[in-house]
Design a protein around this motif. Structure first.
Motif, short mmCIF file in Angstrom:
data_model
loop_
_atom_site.label_atom_id
_atom_site.label_comp_id
_atom_site.label_asym_id
_atom_site.label_seq_id
_atom_site.Cartn_x
_atom_site.Cartn_y
_atom_site.Cartn_z
N MET A 31 21.00 45.51 36.05
CA MET A 31 20.23 45.59 34.80
C MET A 31 20.38 46.99 34.20
SD MET A 31 16.16 44.93 34.13
CE MET A 31 16.29 43.23 34.64
N SER A 32 20.64 47.06 32.91
CA SER A 32 20.81 48.35 32.25
C SER A 32 19.46 49.01 31.98
CB SER A 32 21.57 48.17 30.93
OG SER A 32 20.84 47.35 30.04
N GLY A 33 19.53 50.32 31.73
CA GLY A 33 18.32 51.06 31.40
C GLY A 33 17.95 50.87 29.94
N THR A 34 16.92 51.58 29.51
CA THR A 34 16.44 51.51 28.13
C THR A 34 16.79 52.80 27.41
OG1 THR A 34 14.60 50.03 28.68
CG2 THR A 34 14.39 51.33 26.65
N LEU A 35 17.27 52.69 26.20
CA LEU A 35 17.54 53.86 25.37
C LEU A 35 16.30 54.13 24.53
CD1 LEU A 35 19.48 56.03 24.30
CD2 LEU A 35 20.29 54.36 22.62
N TYR A 36 15.55 55.17 24.89
CA TYR A 36 14.35 55.55 24.15
C TYR A 36 14.72 56.53 23.03
CZ TYR A 36 11.40 53.46 27.77
OH TYR A 36 10.78 52.58 28.62
N LEU A 37 14.28 56.25 21.83
CA LEU A 37 14.52 57.14 20.69
C LEU A 37 13.30 58.06 20.58
CD1 LEU A 37 16.06 54.62 18.13
CD2 LEU A 37 17.06 55.67 20.18
N ILE A 38 13.48 59.28 21.06
CA ILE A 38 12.38 60.24 21.20
C ILE A 38 12.28 61.13 19.95
CG2 ILE A 38 11.40 62.08 22.62
CD1 ILE A 38 11.67 59.51 24.19
N PRO A 39 11.19 61.06 19.21
CA PRO A 39 11.05 61.92 18.03
C PRO A 39 10.79 63.38 18.43
CG PRO A 39 9.02 60.71 18.39
CD PRO A 39 10.01 60.19 19.40
N ALA A 40 11.18 64.27 17.54
CA ALA A 40 10.95 65.71 17.75
C ALA A 40 10.17 66.27 16.57
CB ALA A 40 12.30 66.44 17.87
N GLU B 24 21.36 66.04 19.78
CA GLU B 24 22.24 66.70 18.81
C GLU B 24 22.48 68.14 19.23
OE1 GLU B 24 22.61 67.07 13.94
OE2 GLU B 24 20.78 66.31 14.86
N ASN B 25 21.47 68.76 19.83
CA ASN B 25 21.57 70.14 20.28
C ASN B 25 20.78 70.29 21.58
OD1 ASN B 25 20.58 73.03 20.50
ND2 ASN B 25 22.00 73.25 18.79
N ALA B 26 21.47 70.58 22.67
CA ALA B 26 20.83 70.64 23.98
C ALA B 26 19.76 71.74 24.05
CB ALA B 26 21.87 70.87 25.06
N LYS B 27 20.02 72.88 23.45
CA LYS B 27 19.06 73.98 23.47
C LYS B 27 17.78 73.59 22.76
CE LYS B 27 18.56 78.87 22.24
NZ LYS B 27 19.22 80.06 21.62
N THR B 28 17.92 72.94 21.60
CA THR B 28 16.74 72.49 20.86
C THR B 28 15.97 71.45 21.65
OG1 THR B 28 17.83 72.90 18.74
CG2 THR B 28 15.95 71.42 18.72
N ALA B 29 16.70 70.52 22.28
CA ALA B 29 16.04 69.46 23.06
C ALA B 29 15.23 70.06 24.21
CB ALA B 29 17.09 68.49 23.59
N ARG B 30 15.79 71.05 24.90
CA ARG B 30 15.05 71.69 26.00
C ARG B 30 13.79 72.38 25.47
NH1 ARG B 30 20.47 72.92 27.63
NH2 ARG B 30 21.02 71.74 29.52
N HIS B 31 13.91 73.00 24.30
CA HIS B 31 12.74 73.66 23.71
C HIS B 31 11.66 72.65 23.37
CE1 HIS B 31 10.44 76.62 21.52
NE2 HIS B 31 10.45 75.83 20.44
N VAL B 32 12.06 71.49 22.82
CA VAL B 32 11.09 70.45 22.49
C VAL B 32 10.41 69.94 23.76
CG1 VAL B 32 10.81 68.09 21.62
CG2 VAL B 32 12.22 69.73 20.36
N LEU B 33 11.19 69.69 24.81
CA LEU B 33 10.62 69.21 26.06
C LEU B 33 9.65 70.24 26.65
CD1 LEU B 33 13.76 67.54 27.67
CD2 LEU B 33 11.75 66.40 26.72
N LYS B 34 9.97 71.50 26.48
CA LYS B 34 9.06 72.56 26.94
C LYS B 34 7.75 72.50 26.17
CE LYS B 34 8.93 77.52 27.90
NZ LYS B 34 9.69 78.81 27.81
N ARG B 35 7.83 72.27 24.86
CA ARG B 35 6.62 72.13 24.05
C ARG B 35 5.83 70.90 24.46
NH1 ARG B 35 7.04 72.45 17.72
NH2 ARG B 35 4.78 72.52 18.05
N VAL C 135 3.97 58.78 23.39
CA VAL C 135 5.38 59.15 23.20
C VAL C 135 5.72 60.36 24.05
CG1 VAL C 135 7.05 60.01 21.52
CG2 VAL C 135 5.49 58.16 20.89
N ARG C 136 4.84 61.34 24.05
CA ARG C 136 5.07 62.55 24.85
C ARG C 136 5.17 62.22 26.33
NH1 ARG C 136 2.46 66.74 27.39
NH2 ARG C 136 0.49 65.60 27.34
N GLN C 137 4.32 61.33 26.79
CA GLN C 137 4.33 60.96 28.21
C GLN C 137 5.62 60.24 28.59
OE1 GLN C 137 2.30 61.93 30.56
NE2 GLN C 137 1.04 63.05 29.09
N ILE C 138 6.13 59.37 27.71
CA ILE C 138 7.40 58.70 27.99
C ILE C 138 8.52 59.73 28.07
CG2 ILE C 138 9.15 57.16 27.01
CD1 ILE C 138 6.87 55.46 25.91
N ALA C 139 8.52 60.68 27.12
CA ALA C 139 9.56 61.71 27.11
C ALA C 139 9.57 62.50 28.41
CB ALA C 139 9.34 62.65 25.91
#
Length: 236
Positions: free
Chosen positions: A1-10, A39-50, A26-30
């Motif tokens: 069974m494949s996984g789920t592609l979650y579209l995570i807003p920023a 699109e940008n790994a550095k930005t994504a890490r910053h969002v996850l930190k927030r 949404v934050r808890q799923i992320a």
């Protein structure tokens, strides 16, 4: 069974109230995911930190999907999903896959029968349309207009004509450092009675949404240089 592609807003910027623009669910799923496409790994890490991620950021796998990613490489990004792992797709800001290269991954996920789960978050386009007072029943988003001045003016006249004939709201964007040139082009190309909405710094403390006739904007053009802005025209 494949996984789920979650579209995570920023978030759309640094100065917003995170709790007001990103639902807690949404934050808890992320925070449960350890594999991302962004699109940008550095930005994504910053969002996850927030978002308050507890895992060390170096343990989060983030693959890049931007406008330069070759088509054959995009297919490779499905590998974790096909192996059964849930993956998060994150845009530079706002909702992924809307005015965003992530749409290509979503399309491929559907072709492979992978579940796609879009999550609620801020969309600058919809926020601008909501706040503009323009026609929300019929509208079109053009993305970026031509950078060349003559081609840009021609395109503006075309979409103004379309707006008038179809009573349709026209939305478009520009690189923030070219906002002032875009505004000047609109004020020179469009009819005085055409409505122009400038939706700037959405969700930020400096947010501004104003709709006026082109003739009114000409009297006192605002300073929007380097300020993220959605442009909306309505000539219906």
């Amino acid at each position: 069974m494949s996984g789920t592609l979650y579209l995570i807003p920023a978030p759309l910027g640094e100065d917003d109230n995170l709790g007001a623009v990103i639902p807690e669910q949404v934050r808890q799923i992320a925070l449960t995911l350890d594999t991302y496409v962004a699109e940008n790994a550095k930005t994504a890490r910053h969002v996850l930190k927030r978002y308050g991620i507890a895992k060390p950021l170096q343990e989060i796998a983030i693959a890049t999907l931007d406008e330069h990613t070759p088509q054959e490489k995009i297919k490779d990004l499905l590998a974790p999903l096909l192996a059964g792992k849930d993956v998060g797709l994150m845009s530079e800001a706002g909702c992924p896959a809307v005015a965003d290269p992530g749409a290509q991954l979503v399309r491929l996920a559907h072709e492979k029968g992978i579940q796609v789960a879009p999550l609620v978050g801020p969309s600058s386009l919809l926020l601008a349309l909501m706040g503009s007072g323009m026609n929300g029943q019929s509208f079109v988003f053009h993305g970026y207009l031509p950078a060349n001045h003559e081609a840009r003016v021609k395109k503006l006249m075309e979409i103004e004509k379309d707006s008038r004939s179809r009573r349709q709201t026209q939305l478009f964007i520009e690189a923030p450092y070219r906002n002032q040139q875009m505004l000047e082009a609109i004020l020179s190309a469009c009819r005085p009675d055409t409505l122009l909405c400038l939706a700037t710094d959405l969700t930020q403390a400096s947010e501004s949404i104003a709709t006026r006739a082109v003739s009114a904007w000409k009297k006192k053009p605002p300073e929007i240089h380097k300020k993220p802005t959605i442009f909306l025209l309505y000539a219906g």
